[in-house]
Scaffold this active site. Structure first.
Site, short mmCIF file in Angstrom:
data_model
loop_
_atom_site.label_atom_id
_atom_site.label_comp_id
_atom_site.label_asym_id
_atom_site.label_seq_id
_atom_site.Cartn_x
_atom_site.Cartn_y
_atom_site.Cartn_z
N ASP A 69 -13.38 15.01 -2.17
CA ASP A 69 -13.45 16.35 -2.76
C ASP A 69 -14.76 16.41 -3.56
O ASP A 69 -15.60 15.50 -3.45
CB ASP A 69 -12.21 16.57 -3.67
CG ASP A 69 -11.80 18.04 -3.76
OD1 ASP A 69 -12.71 18.89 -3.97
OD2 ASP A 69 -10.61 18.35 -3.65
N ARG A 89 2.96 -0.94 10.57
CA ARG A 89 4.10 -0.95 11.49
C ARG A 89 4.46 -2.30 12.08
O ARG A 89 5.66 -2.57 12.27
CB ARG A 89 3.84 0.10 12.60
CG ARG A 89 4.00 1.52 12.06
CD ARG A 89 3.34 2.56 12.91
NE ARG A 89 1.88 2.54 12.76
CZ ARG A 89 1.07 3.43 13.31
NH1 ARG A 89 1.56 4.41 14.05
NH2 ARG A 89 -0.23 3.34 13.11
N LYS A 91 -7.19 8.15 -0.27
CA LYS A 91 -8.47 8.54 0.36
C LYS A 91 -9.03 9.83 -0.22
O LYS A 91 -9.23 10.82 0.49
CB LYS A 91 -8.32 8.69 1.88
CG LYS A 91 -7.83 7.44 2.59
CD LYS A 91 -7.83 7.64 4.09
CE LYS A 91 -7.25 6.47 4.83
NZ LYS A 91 -5.80 6.28 4.61
N THR A 136 -9.96 3.78 11.29
CA THR A 136 -9.74 2.86 12.42
C THR A 136 -9.04 3.56 13.59
O THR A 136 -8.98 3.00 14.68
CB THR A 136 -8.90 1.65 11.97
OG1 THR A 136 -7.81 2.13 11.16
CG2 THR A 136 -9.72 0.69 11.16
N LYS A 139 0.85 -1.20 0.00
CA LYS A 139 0.00 0.00 0.00
C LYS A 139 0.88 1.24 0.00
O LYS A 139 1.82 1.35 0.80
CB LYS A 139 -0.88 -0.01 1.25
CG LYS A 139 -1.90 1.11 1.29
CD LYS A 139 -2.83 0.95 2.46
CE LYS A 139 -2.28 1.50 3.75
NZ LYS A 139 -2.02 2.95 3.77
N ASP A 163 -3.54 4.33 -1.56
CA ASP A 163 -4.42 4.73 -0.45
C ASP A 163 -4.30 6.23 -0.23
O ASP A 163 -3.64 6.68 0.70
CB ASP A 163 -3.99 3.93 0.80
CG ASP A 163 -4.72 4.34 2.07
OD1 ASP A 163 -5.85 4.84 1.98
OD2 ASP A 163 -4.14 4.17 3.16
#
Ligand code: C5P
Length: 242
Positions: free
Chosen positions: A67, A209, A64, A119, A35, A62
């Site tokens: 607009d 991570r 997002k 999340t 990603k 990604d």
């Protein structure tokens, strides 16, 4: 053993393209997808996506998008030009924006998924935003994504069980907020383990991570894959080994 449809998506959140590509070279594109998010795209732009494609990785872009419909449609079309596997927009952009995004992606282009509620949002964030209960919000936004013909939604693994009817209707569930057993949550709030996410009916798991900051990222990914293979996964007819 290569996975035909790798379900783990490694989030390459790095400040420089070189660091992301160094990490990607230590992973196997038959075992995971990758990603590219805001940080890496701002650092490396479309070239980093092209470099990952040369390494044979399927890329989830990604960014997002959120607009006005015309702007989001243009951004989705340019993402499709890049040949990425998946691209996303915020479901909170609303039905007309979702429809414009859908219409901008050609047949056979990237999968288009809608972000429901991040999340990283816990109850206090949702209250401050006036969004109330996360489950109810996620369900409503997922329904909008389905009605606009999107291919999936991004949600917390905790919400995957309540979206199984939409999943059976064809909506893939992409879940960040994955933390292997015992791992620290960092800035995430609505987290779950790999086993619990798959048992709850998630399709693709975004892991950042816990893999990228591990002393041995390839070994950390291998442990994630082992946990995923051991998980019980629901099907329409009941459960099966995944
Ligand atoms: O490091 P970690 O596993 O928390 O990374 C999760 C990744 O998924 C990050 O790149 C983050 O931007 C992304 N993401 C998320 N929640 C969403 C959508 C995307 O955490 N709702």
């Amino acid at each position: 053993m290569p996975c035909e449809d790798p379900i783990i998506i490694v989030a390459l959140d790095f400040p420089e393209a070189s660091a992301a590509l160094d990490l990607a070279r230590r992973l196997d594109p038959a075992q995971c997808r990758v990603k590219v998010g805001l940080e890496l795209f701002c650092a490396g732009g479309p070239d980093v996506v092209r470099a990952l494609h040369e390494l044979k990785f399927a890329v989830f872009l990604d960014l997002k998008f959120h607009d006005i419909p015309n702007t989001v449609a243009g951004a989705c079309a340019r993402a499709a030009d890049l040949g990425v596997w998946m691209v996303n927009v915020h479901a909170l952009g609303g039905p007309r924006m979702l429809a414009a995004a859908r219409a901008a992606i050609p047949e056979g282009g990237p999968r288009l998924v809608g972000v429901t509620i991040l999340t990283s949002h816990g109850p206090e964030d949702l209250a401050a935003l006036g969004l109330g209960d996360s489950g109810e919000r996620v369900r409503g936004l997922a329904r909008l994504c389905r009605e606009a013909g999107l291919d999936g939604v991004v949600c917390s693994p905790r919400e995957a069980p309540m979206l199984q009817d939409l999943r059976r209707a064809g909506l893939a569930l992409v879940t960040p907020g994955i933390r292997p057993e015992g791992a620290v949550p960092d800035d995430q709030r609505r987290t779950q383990t790999i086993g619990a996410a798959l048992a709850g009916g998630a399709d693709y798991l975004v892991v950042g991570r816990p893999v990228t900051r591990a002393p041995d990222p390839a070994a950390a990914l291998a442990a994630c894959l082992t946990e995923a293979r051991a998980a019980r996964r629901p099907t329409i007819l009941g459960t099966e080994r995944g």
